[in-house]
Structure formats: structure tokens, C-alpha cells
Write a protein that holds these residues in place. Structure first.
Motif, mmCIF file in Angstrom:
data_model
loop_
_atom_site.group_PDB
_atom_site.id
_atom_site.type_symbol
_atom_site.label_atom_id
_atom_site.label_comp_id
_atom_site.label_asym_id
_atom_site.label_seq_id
_atom_site.Cartn_x
_atom_site.Cartn_y
_atom_site.Cartn_z
ATOM 1 N N ASP A 1 46.947 35.608 34.064
ATOM 2 C CA ASP A 1 46.059 35.077 35.104
ATOM 3 C C ASP A 1 44.780 34.506 34.507
ATOM 4 O O ASP A 1 44.210 35.076 33.565
ATOM 5 N N ILE A 2 44.341 33.397 35.081
ATOM 6 C CA ILE A 2 43.071 32.797 34.686
ATOM 7 C C ILE A 2 42.203 32.771 35.937
ATOM 8 O O ILE A 2 42.708 32.546 37.040
ATOM 9 N N TYR A 3 40.915 33.008 35.787
ATOM 10 C CA TYR A 3 40.009 33.040 36.948
ATOM 11 C C TYR A 3 38.884 32.031 36.769
ATOM 12 O O TYR A 3 38.402 31.808 35.660
ATOM 13 N N VAL A 4 38.469 31.472 37.901
ATOM 14 C CA VAL A 4 37.246 30.660 37.927
ATOM 15 C C VAL A 4 36.327 31.330 38.938
ATOM 16 O O VAL A 4 36.754 31.619 40.076
ATOM 17 N N ILE A 5 35.105 31.587 38.535
ATOM 18 C CA ILE A 5 34.179 32.281 39.433
ATOM 19 C C ILE A 5 33.562 31.269 40.402
ATOM 20 O O ILE A 5 33.000 30.253 39.977
ATOM 21 N N ILE A 6 33.729 31.556 41.704
ATOM 22 C CA ILE A 6 33.146 30.679 42.731
ATOM 23 C C ILE A 6 31.705 31.106 42.988
ATOM 24 O O ILE A 6 30.796 30.291 42.980
ATOM 25 N N ASP A 7 31.534 32.370 43.293
ATOM 26 C CA ASP A 7 30.176 32.894 43.356
ATOM 27 C C ASP A 7 30.216 34.384 43.012
ATOM 28 O O ASP A 7 31.275 35.003 42.991
ATOM 29 N N GLY A 8 29.066 34.934 42.716
ATOM 30 C CA GLY A 8 28.987 36.327 42.260
ATOM 31 C C GLY A 8 28.853 36.380 40.740
ATOM 32 O O GLY A 8 28.585 35.349 40.079
ATOM 33 N N GLU A 9 29.028 37.555 40.184
ATOM 34 C CA GLU A 9 28.819 37.720 38.746
ATOM 35 C C GLU A 9 29.776 38.782 38.213
ATOM 36 O O GLU A 9 30.077 39.760 38.912
ATOM 37 N N VAL A 10 30.226 38.571 36.966
ATOM 38 C CA VAL A 10 31.096 39.571 36.323
ATOM 39 C C VAL A 10 30.530 39.897 34.934
ATOM 40 O O VAL A 10 29.784 39.115 34.344
ATOM 41 N N THR A 11 30.935 41.057 34.461
ATOM 42 C CA THR A 11 30.540 41.442 33.108
ATOM 43 C C THR A 11 31.783 41.593 32.243
ATOM 44 O O THR A 11 32.808 42.127 32.699
ATOM 45 N N VAL A 12 31.703 41.113 30.977
ATOM 46 C CA VAL A 12 32.810 41.221 30.024
ATOM 47 C C VAL A 12 32.375 42.276 29.009
ATOM 48 O O VAL A 12 31.294 42.165 28.414
ATOM 49 N N PHE A 13 33.218 43.254 28.832
ATOM 50 C CA PHE A 13 32.771 44.344 27.957
ATOM 51 C C PHE A 13 33.946 44.984 27.228
ATOM 52 O O PHE A 13 35.107 44.765 27.601
ATOM 53 N N LYS A 14 33.610 45.745 26.235
ATOM 54 C CA LYS A 14 34.614 46.549 25.503
ATOM 55 C C LYS A 14 34.098 47.981 25.446
ATOM 56 O O LYS A 14 32.899 48.199 25.250
ATOM 57 N N ASP A 15 34.971 48.900 25.661
ATOM 58 C CA ASP A 15 34.618 50.311 25.492
ATOM 59 C C ASP A 15 35.199 50.785 24.167
ATOM 60 O O ASP A 15 36.432 50.817 23.996
ATOM 61 N N ILE A 16 34.331 51.073 23.258
ATOM 62 C CA ILE A 16 34.785 51.563 21.950
ATOM 63 C C ILE A 16 34.260 52.986 21.814
ATOM 64 O O ILE A 16 33.059 53.211 21.650
ATOM 65 N N GLY A 17 35.213 53.873 21.921
ATOM 66 C CA GLY A 17 34.771 55.267 21.921
ATOM 67 C C GLY A 17 33.903 55.513 23.121
ATOM 68 O O GLY A 17 34.278 55.170 24.248
ATOM 69 N N ASP A 18 32.785 56.024 22.891
ATOM 70 C CA ASP A 18 31.865 56.248 24.009
ATOM 71 C C ASP A 18 30.925 55.070 24.222
ATOM 72 O O ASP A 18 30.113 55.073 25.137
ATOM 73 N N ALA B 1 39.357 42.256 26.225
ATOM 74 C CA ALA B 1 38.171 42.929 26.761
ATOM 75 C C ALA B 1 38.391 43.183 28.233
ATOM 76 O O ALA B 1 39.317 42.621 28.836
ATOM 77 N N SER B 2 37.574 44.008 28.804
ATOM 78 C CA SER B 2 37.663 44.278 30.239
ATOM 79 C C SER B 2 36.615 43.451 30.969
ATOM 80 O O SER B 2 35.580 43.081 30.388
ATOM 81 N N VAL B 3 36.916 43.220 32.246
ATOM 82 C CA VAL B 3 35.966 42.459 33.060
ATOM 83 C C VAL B 3 35.796 43.190 34.399
ATOM 84 O O VAL B 3 36.793 43.511 35.054
ATOM 85 N N ASP B 4 34.560 43.444 34.776
ATOM 86 C CA ASP B 4 34.244 44.068 36.067
ATOM 87 C C ASP B 4 33.325 43.133 36.850
ATOM 88 O O ASP B 4 32.531 42.389 36.255
ATOM 89 N N THR B 5 33.426 43.251 38.177
ATOM 90 C CA THR B 5 32.465 42.472 38.982
ATOM 91 C C THR B 5 31.150 43.230 39.034
ATOM 92 O O THR B 5 31.142 44.462 39.122
ATOM 93 N N VAL B 6 30.099 42.450 38.998
ATOM 94 C CA VAL B 6 28.776 43.061 39.052
ATOM 95 C C VAL B 6 28.246 43.004 40.488
ATOM 96 O O VAL B 6 27.523 43.889 40.935
ATOM 97 N N SER B 7 28.619 41.962 41.174
ATOM 98 C CA SER B 7 28.261 41.832 42.593
ATOM 99 C C SER B 7 29.520 41.393 43.340
ATOM 100 O O SER B 7 30.562 41.180 42.711
ATOM 101 N N GLU B 8 29.394 41.279 44.643
ATOM 102 C CA GLU B 8 30.566 40.752 45.378
ATOM 103 C C GLU B 8 30.877 39.367 44.824
ATOM 104 O O GLU B 8 29.978 38.532 44.706
ATOM 105 N N THR B 9 32.108 39.189 44.452
ATOM 106 C CA THR B 9 32.450 37.971 43.711
ATOM 107 C C THR B 9 33.666 37.294 44.347
ATOM 108 O O THR B 9 34.644 37.968 44.709
ATOM 109 N N ARG B 10 33.548 35.981 44.449
ATOM 110 C CA ARG B 10 34.720 35.206 44.906
ATOM 111 C C ARG B 10 35.281 34.470 43.696
ATOM 112 O O ARG B 10 34.536 33.842 42.930
#
Lengths: 269, 938
Positions: B814-831, B857-866
Motif C-alpha cells: 500500500d502507498i498513501y498520500v496524506i490529504i490532511d493531518g499529520e503522521v510520524t515515521v519512527f523506528k523502535d530499537i530496543g527501548d 519503519a512504523s508510521v502513526d497518525t499524530v492527528s486525525e488524518t485523511r
């Protein structure tokens, strides 16, 4: 049912009275109305027979019907009465249907015989404006044609030519009631005093009917002239009727029984 | 943005006005004969206008007239205590002669003029009744005796109770227009009225007179009613808008359209008839509606942007209104043209000329109205007009009400729709020619009197074609016809019957001296009787060679709803006649009944076709069959409502009520399209259907309400018309307009607010700018159309804040295009929680999935996102259906990937020595889902 009996004397008037005239020897150009009328009226055959008298009626659709009669006429010996007998010859289904008209100045009576019923009926009265036998002739037409020179206001108009033949033009007008046509214009052949053409105008001055002679059938049987064919056209109705007369016997001696209610329907040769 | 056309109109107002003026002058020259000071437009009130006869039927009808004459005389009835009193016979005779003398009269049948045989002293008597003979009481007594048992006279020329006599006046011409122009029918009535006096009443009726009266009424209505409606409209426009501009512009537009349409009638040499007379009210209605919308929009633009130049105002106005006006016009034209399915010539003419009028109105609304507005700039009001604030308040309340009670409104609409269909099923089909006149009118009173005394007025004929000469002298056939006549005379709708059998029986009675009326058994006897009886009276029932015959029927009833069942029974009875006879039903009553029946039975088909065409127009406008269908439903409801009202109120479905329906359709389309157009543009601007419904209602409620109010008042003026059809048209139109207004303000907004008209594309454009290919890297290089196709193949998702979109290590394409809102891209390495990037609208996320790699990497929404999501299946479909778009998208993905690679290199340098290499992308994990910030944010 039609008052056909009143037609009969007038049909003969039309066919024979107008047809037959003693030829005028001299020049006709200066004749008065009375002289023209006299010329036309002078030769009514006192007696005679027409053994082939046809009436062909054609309706607006173009369909036609032909009736063939034998006609006999003879005056009464004892009184001033005209007697006419008609016997239908064709079509076959009608053969034998016969009429006897007894007419004097004051009254007229008609006897009718229908072979299918083997009965003689007496009829009275009639209607002026109705067409006769489904033809384009009505009593009103004939009466006015008959009265051309004697009724209404008669005037002579400048002469005309009908199919190359010089003709007197007479106009008879009626202003009062009792006449179906307000005006009749008649073209009378100067040589023979025969009616070549008549135009009948209604109250609104519309040309309603035209009676026209078939000049090719003009015959001279010395000393008479005769036209065998006439056509009456009803311009408003879009119909026409052709008259044809032949096999004519003038002043023929006819048996008295042919003009009685008991014998008028017995076929004659 | 206004297009070139809008700007051209705005810049060439004078040219448009001049062109309109020239065309109008030409139309005026065509329409008006200045030399003779008369209109070059004729009125045709004949039944021909509303008759549905095939060419073959028309030909046969002409043949019947040719053979048997015009069977539609003017009937003049003299009503006295006793017709057979000498004084009354003399009066009847005078009346008959007076009528016979009239110009244009071919013949007259009456008791005193028509010499039918009577038996007197055992002789058949045809003696004419002279004025003198009529003074003789003895003759009068004999006449009574001989005529009252004569079927050719009793019930035909004299009422059976001897208290009334009829004079049948036959016009010389069978051409209806010729009779009309000669004013014969009225002259007959005037002549007849002279015989009226104490104890003598004169009544006159008959098809020529009825048509003549309709013609005169229509002509006078055209002269007075239309100006009256225009006056009412002008006054109301002035009251509502309090501006000369708002009064003159609609009136001028309507007048010009009307002039052009009437000139078109003149050019086509088509007379105005009973049906096409309703074209002018149609043009007034539609013209007012069109102008009201445009003027109202113009005022809004002016209020919104007062500083703009006049040209820009006009260009903006056209930008807002040209599409809805055109779609409305075209949909109305399509709906009208559906009426051409009808077999009725006048209905086709009405449809064609009303469609032409609509086209004129459409052009004038787009060209003349803006040009006039250019020169009539509205005054700037310091204070709003009284009532405007109240109206705004009402709109607001109404809008909220519609939103809050959407479900209830739709349920009510559904119930009304179902109820309307139920009542519509009970619609009665019928029309009354005499019923067009008010009950207390002279013509209607006369008609009823003659109908009652003479046993029927309304003519029907049965024409028989034998196919050979002498068919109708066959006793067996005449017996059959006699039986048929008896059956017909027993029908409750029938007043009198007359045919050849009556003539033959009468002849047999008189000639064979039979005591009773009977058909002779011998064919030769019949032939001979018909020969001696031949004449005009007989020719009205049999032709010259006896190959065709006619039965004349006079009906007591005039309503086609009552005539139709009789005709059905008659058709069944005719099947019992011997074979070989060709039978035709004709006459005014038959033509009228069959015409109404055919005109209305085709109505369902016309309505269905009209709705289909409207649906196609709306689908085209919104480029969606689904929205087109949903947008058609309010129109369908209004149509159903109209037919339901007809059924509920017991109004017959006839050409008039059918025509009101076209008006309903036209207005319904107009309102719906204007509403939808504003709804759509508001929805795209706001991205919310709820807000859009409110704004659209605010925009159209005023013109819709004003238009409807004025039109209702205008149509109510028609109630004063002399013809009931026009009064019916008036109140039916007014009532229907009120109902459609209710639909406009309650149902349409409630319905539309639930319509999902805001597309993904609209959302994209709303959030990312009009040209998304410049703001989204994935769309780079695509045209508008390609971008739209690609966007519409994707799915829109709205995720609340804190939702996991991508989980590191997952396999997904899947590929996403953000219409509005915000997401964060992150990696959890250990703690450790390492945020690699924050992404916002326009950014592409998850492109690595395309290359078949696990999520890095993982991606989470930071705000309500379309988000716009493209999955593997979308990509496959794209490759198959649009390979060129797919190629461009994949190229863009490669670019994104290259960009990411560059960023990765940068990160490696940045993290060099500062982080564990395993935490960074390696050869096995060459990339991570990250962001590529767009160069420009909207």
C-alpha cells in the motif's frame, strides 16, 4: 321518396320543348324577347314517344347510375290535360317500374307502379328543391327554366357565342320568395332557338348549377332542330347528370290504355 | 473563472441588444400585417387539431363526408307548448325560410320544409306545406298524425312529445375554417333568435356553433388573458423586488420570446389551436423562472463583490448561471420533445413550439438578460429591503429544519409518493367539448335543452362499405342493420338512431301499404323502393350505387369518459355482423373520444421518456449516473404528486391536464437544477454536503419562492377565463406550483444533503490546491484528467489520532498520500523510539511497499488524518486500464525512491559514529518508509 311526377312534364319540356324548335328562316339578330320566347315555345310536340331516354347521375365520388326509360305522352281528347307515361327499362331490377302523370292547369296526379309489389299507388304533391331520382334536376330548376321568358324580370343582354355558335343571352331575375334561384342566365342558339346553356344563381348570387347542351348532338330533322344530350352540373355539390334522348317518334299514335291507371305499366314496343 | 464565452458576452452587450432588436423586428414584420392591420396568425378551433386520425382514417372520414354529406349541422330548436298549432307551424316555417336564405347555408331540414311522405286518404302525399296551408287546423292535425309515427321525423325533426321542432341547418362548406370565417354559426343564432317571443324559446347548438364559440373565446382570451397575466406578474415583480429593472427585464425577455414563438407559428403557417393556445402561458412561466434565478444571482454577486466592474459582474453571473440555465433549458426541451411520442398533432405542435420557446428563453436568458443587466446596475442600498432579514432568518431556520428532520421529511415524501401513485391509478380519462363552457353560458343551456328534448346531439356515425354495387339492397343485410339499430337505440348513451333500414321500412309501409314497419323480403322490391325514394334525404344513409351505407347516431352524453364504454360495447356488437362488410366508426364524438384516449394513454410513456431524458441531462451535468438518478427523484416526486392530485380531486386526464404536467416537469427541472448546481459548487467549495445544502437553499429559495408566488397569482387570473379548460389550467397549475414549491423547500434540500456529491477529487483539490500534480510528487507530470482518474481509483480513509498506519517489518504494497493531518515515521530499537520524520498533507508514505520490501519503519497518525490509499489491486487495475498513467506513477515512485535514497545517504553521514549501524537501513533493508516533502504546500 321523391315527387318525381312533377319532373316528368318538365323533363320533356327540357328535352323536347327546348330541343325542338322550328328553324328560323330569317336573321335573328334583332329579335325581341317575346319573339325569342315564341320561337322557343312554338313547337311542343302534341304527342310522341322517346324509346330511349337515359338519365345518368354521377356523384362526387365519381360513381354513377344510369336509368333508361321509355316515355310516351299524349293529350286528352276531352280536356286540356297532359298525360305522360314513363316505363323504366334499365336496370333490370327496376324494369317495369312505371309512372303516369296526369296534369292540367290546376292539378296534377301521379300513379306509380312497382312490379315487385304489383301495386299501383297514387301520389300527391311534391317538393321543389329536392333532387329527382338522385339526379341533379329539381322541380325548382325545371320550373325556372320553363319560366325563363314569362316569369320575373326578363332582360336581354349582349349576345354571346357558345362553342362558336352565336347565342342570345337572356337573364331572368326574381326578387321575391318562392323562387329557389334569384337569377337564371340562358344562352339560346340564334339559329335553332334551342337552349345551349343555362346558368342558375342562388340568392347570394353564387353560380350554383350549369345546364349545358352537347352541341355535337345538335340535329336538324326538318323542320325541327334537336339536341340529344344535356348535362346539368351542380357546382356546389360536385355532382352531374347527363340526359340523353334518342329513338324519338314525333306525333306517334299511341293506345289510350297507356295513359290510364289500369294500363300505364303494360310494356309497349 | 469565467470562460471566453462569458467574457465575450460581457464585452459585447450592445451587439447582443442590437441583434435581439433586429430579430424581434423581423419577427414583428412576419407576425403583423401592417398593410391590412391584422395578425398573420390564424385560430383553428377544429376537432382536427386534437384528433388522432391516421391518414387512412382521415381519408375515409373525407370519403364519408363526400358520400353522405356533412353530418354535423347546426341545430336550431324552437320550443313551444305544441308545435302542431297553426301559429307555431307558421313560426317554424318562417324560421326555416329565414335560415335557408342565409349566405353559406346549403340546405335546411325542418318539419315544414322537408317533404317526407305522409298518408292522406290512402294516398301518399308530398304536397308542400305552404304558409297558407299551415293556417288550416285540419292540415295541422293531419300533420301531427302523420309525422309523430314517422321515424324519419319523430325524434329527428320534431320531439316525440310534439313540444319542440328542430331545424337542421347544413353549411354549404364542410371546411371548418371557412365556416368560422364566415361567422355562419353566429348568424344562424341571431336569425333564429328573431323568432323567440312569449311562449317560444329558441335554442341553438351543434358542432359548428360550439367550435365557433371556442374560436371567438380563444381569440378574445389571447387578446385579454395573456396581457392580464403579464400585468399581474409585473405588479407582483415590482412589489417583490421594488426595482424597475427586476420588472422590465423578465417582462421584456418573456415578450421577446413570445414574439419569436408566435412569429414561428406564422412562418410555419400553423394556426393556434385548443392545445397550442397554452404555449404562451408556458413561455411566461418558464421565462419568469429563468429570469428570476439569473437576476437573483446577479444581485447576490453584486452584494458579494460590489467593487467589481460591470463587465466582471456579468462574466461572474454567466459563470454561475450559464450551466444551470443551459442544462435546465435542454432538459426541459428534452422533456417536451418526449411529448412528440404522442399521436395527437396538436400535442406534437405544442411540444415543438414550447421546446422552441424554451430554446429562445434559454438563449435570451444567457444573452439578453446579462446584456440588459449590464446597463441596469442595481442601486446600492444602504439598508436591506424590509423583509429581507426576515427571509434570511426563515431560510436559515428552514435549512436547519431540513437538516435536522431529514429522515422524517424523506419518509413523508416517500409516503406522499406512494399515495400519489395510488391516487394516480384512479385518474379518469375524459373530455367534454361542451364542458369547456361555463354551466350558465347560453351555449351550454341550449345544448342541454336540445339534448333533453331531441334525444341527443353529439354525432356518431357507423359507415359500412359493402365492396360491391347493390350490397345494401340485400334483405338479409338490411335485417342485420335493423337489428343493430335496435341494439344501438337501447343503449343508455344513445338518443336517436337513423339508418337505411328506417327508410326502407317507411317506404315499404307506404308503398306496399304494410301496417307495420318491416324490411321487404324481396330484393327487387327494395331496389325499386329505393329508386323511387332516391334523393338527398335518402343519400344521407346510402350512396348512389348502394355499395355503402351509414347509420347516424346522436348521443345524449358529451363526456368522452361516458362515450368510451359505449364505443367499446359497440365495437363488440359490430363483430356479430356478417363478414364482408367493412365498418368504420366516425363522427365528432368518436374522434374526440379516441383522441383523448390515445393522447392520455401515451402519457405514461411520455412522462417516462421525459424523466429518462432529464436523468441523462443531469447525469451529464454531474458526470455521474448515480447522482443523475438521485437528482431526478425530486422531479419524479413532483410529477407523481401532480398525477396523484388529479386522481384525488377527480380531475380528468385530458389534453389540458396533460399540458399542465409538462409545466410541472419544466419548473421542477428548473428548480432542481439550479438547486443542484449551487449545491454542487458549494459542496466543492466547502467539502461538506450539509453546508452545501444550506447554502444552496439560501441561494435558490428566494427566486424559487418569488417565481412560484408570482406564477400562482398569474395562473389564478386564468380562473376568470370563459373556457373551463383555461380555468382548469389556471387552478391546476397554481395548485401544482404550490406543491412543487413545498418539494423545493423541504424535500430537495433534505434529500440532497444526504447526497455524497463531494468526490475524492474534490477533496484533493480542496485540500491540496486546484492543481494537485504540482503539490503531490506522486501525481507529478499527469494531466488534470489523468490525475483525476488515478485519484478516483484510490480510496479515502480518515484515521483518528494515534492510529498505526504502517508497522515495521510488515509485508504490504500500500502507498498513501496524506490529504490532511499529520503522521510520524519512527523506528523502535530496543527501548529507543527514534522519530525519523513527520509528514503532512501532500506527502507520500509507504512507497517502499511497491518494491516488494518489508516495511522498514512504523508510521502513526499524530492527528486525525485523511489519507488516499492505493493498494496492490488499484495498481494492477491502473496497469491494465491506463498503462500510460501507471508508467508515469511508477516513474514518480522511482523518483520518490531516489529521493529517499539520497536522504538515506545523508542520514548515514549524519548518524555516522553516532548510532548503531544496525539501526540504519542496510543492503538488505535499503530504504525505510519516510517522507518526501513537497516543494510547495498549499
Amino acid at each position: 321518396m321523391k315527387p318525381y311526377y312533377r319532373l316528368l312534364p318538365t323533363l320533356f319540356s327540357l328535352g323536347l320543348f327546348f330541343n325542338a324548335g322550328i328553324a328560323l328562316a330569317d336573321s335573328n339578330a334583332d329579335k325581341s324577347i317575346q319573339e325569342i320566347a315564341q320561337c322557343m315555345r312554338v313547337n311542343v310536340f302534341e304527342r310522341g314517344a322517346v324509346r330511349d331516354f337515359q338519365i345518368k347521375s354521377t356523384d362526387k365520388e365519381g360513381k354513377s347510375k344510369t336509368i333508361q326509360f321509355k316515355a310516351f305522352w299524349k293529350p286528352s281528347k276531352t280536356s286540356d290535360v297532359i298525360r305522360i307515361t314513363l316505363q323504366v327499362q334499365e336496370p333490370k331490377a327496376l324494369r317495369g317500374t312505371s309512372y303516369l302523370v296526369v296534369k292540367n292547369l290546376d292539378s296534377e296526379k301521379l300513379y306509380l307502379y312497382l312490379p315487385a309489389l304489383r301495386k299501383v299507388r297514387t301520389l300527391q304533391g311534391g317538393e321543389d328543391s329536392q333532387k329527382l331520382w338522385g339526379s341533379d334536376f329539381s322541380i325548382a330548376d325545371i320550373k325556372q327554366l320553363q319560366g325563363l321568358m314569362i316569369e320575373g324580370v326578363v332582360k336581354r343582354l349582349p349576345d354571346e357565342t357558345i362553342e362558336g355558335r352565336p347565342a342570345y343571352l337572356i337573364e331572368t331575375s326574381h326578387s321575391g320568395t318562392g323562387h329557389f334561384y334569384r337569377k337564371v342566365r340562358s344562352y339560346i342558339d340564334q339559329q335553332s332557338c334551342l337552349l345551349l346553356k343555362s346558368e342558375l344563381f342562388t340568392a347570394d348570387d353564387t353560380l350554383s348549377k350549369v345546364l349545358k347542351a352537347d352541341i355535337s348532338t345538335l340535329l336538324e330533322i326538318d323542320p325541327w332542330w334537336l339536341i340529344q344530350g344535356y348535362r346539368m352540373s351542380d357546382l356546389r355539390a360536385g355532382t352531374r347528370t347527363d340526359l340523353w334522348l334518342s329513338d324519338i317518334f314525333i306525333n306517334e299514335r299511341l293506345p289510350e290504355s297507356l295513359f290510364t291507371p289500369e294500363g300505364f305499366y303494360i310494356e309497349q314496343e | 473563472m469565467p470562460n471566453r464565452f462569458h467574457r465575450w458576452i460581457a464585452e459585447h452587450s450592445i451587439a447582443v441588444l442590437m441583434a435581439t432588436l433586429i430579430l424581434s423586428l423581423l419577427a414583428l414584420l412576419q407576425l403583423f400585417d401592417f398593410q391590412n392591420a391584422r395578425l398573420r396568425l390564424s385560430i383553428d378551433p377544429s376537432l382536427d387539431a386534437i384528433s388522432i386520425l391516421t391518414p387512412q382514417e382521415r381519408k375515409f372520414d373525407s370519403l364519408v363526408r363526400l358520400r353522405f354529406g356533412n353530418r354535423e349541422p347546426v341545430m336550431v330548436m324552437m320550443q313551444v307548448d305544441d308545435v302542431f298549432l297553426p301559429k307555431n307551424l307558421q313560426r317554424l316555417d318562417r324560421l326555416s325560410h329565414d335560415l335557408q336564405q342565409l349566405d353559406g347555408v346549403k340546405s335546411v331540414d325542418s318539419l315544414t320544409l322537408t317533404r317526407l311522405p305522409r298518408i292522406e286518404r290512402n294516398d301518399l302525399n308530398y304536397s308542400p306545406l305552404t304558409p297558407t296551408s299551415l293556417q288550416d287546423p285540419q292540415i295541422a292535425r293531419e300533420l301531427r298524425h302523420s309525422t309523430l309515427d314517422n321515424p324519419l321525423i319523430a325524434g329527428q325533426l320534431v320531439s316525440r312529445d310534439g313540444s319542440a321542432a328542430v331545424v337542421l341547418v347544413h353549411p354549404a362548406s364542410s371546411d371548418e375554417l371557412e365556416i368560422l370565417h364566415s361567422d355562419l354559426a353566429r348568424r344562424i343564432r341571431q336569425t333564429a333568435d328573431r323568432q323567440a317571443g312569449p311562449g317560444v324559446r329558441i335554442h341553438v347548438t351543434g358542432a359548428p356553433l360550439i367550435r365557433s364559440e371556442i374560436s371567438h373565446t380563444l381569440t378574445s382570451q389571447m387578446k385579454t388573458m395573456i396581457p392580464a397575466i403579464m400585468l399581474v406578474i409585473a405588479v407582483l415583480l415590482a412589489l417583490v423586488f421594488r426595482s424597475l429593472r427586476a420588472v422590465l427585464i423578465p417582462l421584456l425577455t418573456i415578450c421577446v420570446a413570445m414574439l419569436w414563438v408566435l412569429a414561428s407559428f406564422s412562418v410555419a403557417a400553423i394556426p393556434i389551436n385548443l392545445v397550442t393556445a397554452l404555449t404562451p402561458p408556458f413561455i411566461i412561466t418558464m421565462g419568469l423562472a429563468y429570469c428570476a434565478h439569473v437576476i437573483s444571482e446577479y444581485e447576490q454577486i453584486h452584494r458579494r463583490e460590489p467593487a467589481l466592474s460591470a463587465q466582471k459582474h456579468i462574466a461572474s453571473l454567466l459563470q454561475e448561471t450559464s450551466i444551470p440555465v443551459m442544462v435546465t433549458g435542454l432538459a426541459t426541451i428534452a422533456g417536451l420533445l418526449a411529448l412528440t411520442l404522442n399521436e395527437q398533432r396538436s400535442m406534437i405542435e405544442f411540444a415543438a413550439f414550447s421546446a422552441l420557446g424554451t430554446l429562445f428563453l434559454m438563449l435570451l436568458t444567457l444573452l439578453l438578460v446579462p446584456s440588459l443587466l449590464y446597463f441596469c446596475k442595481p442601486r446600492r442600498r444602504d439598508q436591506p429591503l424590509a423583509g429581507e432579514a426576515m427571509l434570511d432568518q426563515a431560510i436559515d431556520t428552514l435549512s436547519k429544519f431540513d437538516q435536522q428532520h431529514r429522515k422524517q421529511i424523506l419518509w413523508v415524501a416517500l409516503i406522499v409518493f406512494a399515495g400519489s401513485l395510488l391516487y394516480a391509478a384512479q385518474i379518469r380519462i375524459g373530455e367534454q367539448l361542451i364542458g369547456l363552457f361555463p354551466e350558465n353560458s347560453r351555449i351550454r343551456i341550449d345544448h342541454a335543452a336540445i339534448n333533453q328534448k331531441m334525444g341527443g346531439v353529439n354525432p356518431v356515425y357507423l359507415a359500412f362499405e359493402g365492396g360491391a354495387e347493390d350490397v345494401f339492397t340485400d334483405p338479409n343485410i338490411l335485417q342485420q342493420l335493423d337489428q343493430l339499430e335496435k341494439w344501438v337505440s337501447q343503449q343508455p348513451e344513445v338518443g336517436s338512431v337513423l339508418g337505411l333500414a328506417d327508410h326502407v321500412k317507411l317506404l315499404n309501409r307506404y308503398l306496399a301499404a304494410e301496417a307495420s314497419f318491416a324490411i321487404p323480403a324481396s330484393r327487387d322490391a327494395i331496389r325499386q323502393m329505393l329508386f323511387v325514394g332516391d334523393g338527398e334525404w335518402q343519400r344521407s344513409v346510402v350512396n348512389i350505387d348502394r355499395s355503402a351505407s351509414l347509420i347516424q347516431i346522436r348521443l345524449r352524453v358529451d363526456d368522452t369518459a361516458r362515450i368510451a364504454p359505449f364505443l367499446d360495447r359497440l365495437q363488440l356488437r359490430l363483430k356479430q355482423l356478417p363478414g364482408g362488410l367493412e365498418i368504420h366508426l366516425g363522427g365528432g364524438a368518436v374522434i374526440m373520444t379516441e383522441s383523448v384516449r390515445k393522447a392520455t394513454s401515451g402519457q405514461l410513456m411520455s412522462v417516462a421518456l421525459a424523466l429518462l431524458l432529464i436523468y441523462l441531462c443531469l447525469s451529464l451535468q454531474f458526470l455521474s449516473f448515480k447522482i443523475g438518478l438521485l437528482a431526478t427523484l425530486p422531479t419524479a416526486l413532483q410529477t407523481a404528486l401532480y398525477f396523484g392530485m388529479l386522481g384525488l380531486l377527480g380531475v380528468s386526464l385530458n389534453p389540458t391536464s396533460v399540458l399542465v404536467e409538462t409545466l410541472v416537469l419544466g419548473l421542477a427541472i428548473d428548480d432542481t437544477i439550479h438547486y443542484l448546481s449551487r449545491f454542487a459548487s458549494a459542496a466543492k467549495r466547502s467539502g461538506s454536503e450539509t453546508i452545501a445544502a444550506q447554502r444552496a437553499l439560501q441561494s435558490v429559495l428566494r427566486p424559487v419562492t418569488v417565481t412560484k408566488t408570482i406564477l400562482i397569482a398569474g395562473f389564478l387570473t386564468m380562473l376568470s377565463g370563459d373556457l373551463s379548460s383555461q380555468a382548469l389550467f389556471g387552478w391546476l397549475a397554481a395548485l401544482t406550483l404550490f406543491c412543487t414549491w413545498l418539494v423545493d423547500i423541504f424535500v430537495t434540500p433534505a434529500f440532497m444533503s444526504g447526497l455524497r456529491i463531494v468526490t475524492l477529487w474534490d477533496t484533493l483539490r480542496l485540500n491540496l490546491g486546484a492543481q494537485v500534480q504540482k503539490t503531490i510528487p506522486l501525481f507529478r507530470g499527469l494531466s488534470d484528467r489523468q490525475s483525476r482518474i488515478f485519484a478516483l481509483m484510490a480510496n479515502l480513509h480518515t484515521l483518528p489520532s494515534g492510529t498505526r498506519l504502517i508497522t515495521e517489518g510488515d509485508e504490504s504494497g500500500d502507498i498513501y498520500v496524506i490529504i490532511d493531518g499529520e503522521v510520524t515515521v519512527f523506528k523502535d530499537i530496543g527501548d529507543d523510539h527514534i522519530e525519523l520524520a513527520r509528514m503532512q498533507r501532500g506527502d507520500v508514505v509507504g512507497e517502499i511497499g511497491y518494491f516488494g520490501q518489508r516495511r522498514s519503519a512504523s508510521v502513526d497518525t499524530v492527528s486525525e488524518t485523511r489519507l488516499l490509499r492505493f493498494d496492490d489491486e488499484d495498481k494492477e487495475r491502473l496497469c491494465r486500464a491506463y498503462p500510460s498513467i501507471a508508467a508515469r506513477i511508477f516513474l514518480n515512485l522511482n523518483r520518490v525512491q531516489a529521493q529517499r535514497q539520497a536522504e538515506r545517504n545523508g542520514l548515514i553521514e549524519k548518524f555516522n559514529g553516532k548510532a548503531q549501524p544496525s539501526a540504519l537501513p542496510d543492503e538488505k533493508n535499503p530504504s525505510f518508509d519516510s517522507s518526501l516533502h513537497s516543494p510547495a504546500k498549499p
